[in-house]
Design a protein around this motif. Structure first.
Motif, mmCIF file in Angstrom:
data_model
loop_
_atom_site.group_PDB
_atom_site.id
_atom_site.type_symbol
_atom_site.label_atom_id
_atom_site.label_comp_id
_atom_site.label_asym_id
_atom_site.label_seq_id
_atom_site.Cartn_x
_atom_site.Cartn_y
_atom_site.Cartn_z
ATOM 1 N N GLU A 24 -5.711 6.901 6.842
ATOM 2 C CA GLU A 24 -5.325 8.311 6.817
ATOM 3 C C GLU A 24 -5.635 9.007 8.128
ATOM 4 O OE1 GLU A 24 -6.989 10.391 3.548
ATOM 5 O OE2 GLU A 24 -6.274 8.976 2.032
ATOM 6 N N ARG A 25 -6.697 8.576 8.786
ATOM 7 C CA ARG A 25 -7.156 9.252 10.003
ATOM 8 C C ARG A 25 -7.029 8.302 11.186
ATOM 9 N NH1 ARG A 25 -10.025 10.707 5.683
ATOM 10 N NH2 ARG A 25 -10.360 12.938 5.287
ATOM 11 N N THR A 52 -15.529 7.819 5.496
ATOM 12 C CA THR A 52 -14.377 8.282 6.269
ATOM 13 C C THR A 52 -14.209 7.355 7.455
ATOM 14 O OG1 THR A 52 -14.683 10.583 5.621
ATOM 15 C CG2 THR A 52 -13.393 10.169 7.615
#
Length: 201
Positions: A38-39, A25
């Motif tokens: 995405e983040r 992530t």
């Protein structure tokens, strides 16, 4: 067993993460790259804010082991960190990634003490320090502290946006951020598990 690598990125090339055999992530703090990830987070608080954000927002679904990394994990005397992570046996509650040190600079020690006392964190000397706070932590070790505790740490970080060309920037080098970085082994309750200049990679 679930394992997740959490990467705090600003302007680094994170293509190396494709070599990790676990879930990755990436939290991006470079506004110019927002469309690629995405983040995305605002650029303050360096990796300390990123990792606290991950703990707080994923409290109820943390992986069994979380790997905390910077966008360029190799610059902290850790050229073989990918191999170390991929070969980890995940039998211990905590693994430093790279060498650990004793904080022996009086100014750094005072920063860490002042921070711990301000945030009501019990501490013991000496403070052990991990370069870049790069480590592998078992979920149960993280959760020895409460969610409210991590929220308190995250919300205490000064929200001044960095205007520098790298992820630290003038505000990223706020003494509070360095004090927090010195205090991570204490926060995770592993200070006494670490050995001076123990090289894992």
């Amino acid at each position: 067993m679930t394992v997740e690598a959490v990467v705090a990125k600003y302007n680094e090339d994170v293509s190396w993460t494709k070599k990790l055999k676990y879930k990755v992530t990436i939290y991006n703090k470079n506004e110019a790259d927002n469309h690629l990830f995405e983040r995305n987070l605002l650029n303050y608080g360096k990796d300390a804010h990123t990792h606290l954000h991950h703990i707080v927002t994923n409290w109820y679904n943390l992986a069994d082991y979380t790997i905390f990394l910077q966008g360029n994990p190799f610059e902290h005397d850790c050229e073989t960190c990918v191999e170390f992570i991929n070969d980890c046996d995940f039998t211990k509650p905590f693994y430093p990634i790279g060498p650990t040190y004793i904080r022996d600079n009086d100014g750094c020690i005072k920063q860490a003490i002042d921070y711990c006392e301000k945030m009501e964190i019990e501490y013991k000397l000496p403070f052990m320090f991990i370069g870049g706070m790069q480590c592998i932590v078992k979920k149960e070790q993280i959760k020895k502290r409460s969610l409210d505790f991590y929220v308190k740490l995250m919300e205490s970080i000064t929200k001044n946006i960095s205007t520098s060309s790298f992820s630290g920037g003038a505000h990223g080098n706020d003494p509070q951020i360095w004090a927090l970085e010195y205090s991570w082994p204490t926060i995770f309750g592993v200070n006494e598990m670490l050995t001076h200049k123990l090289h894992n990679c």
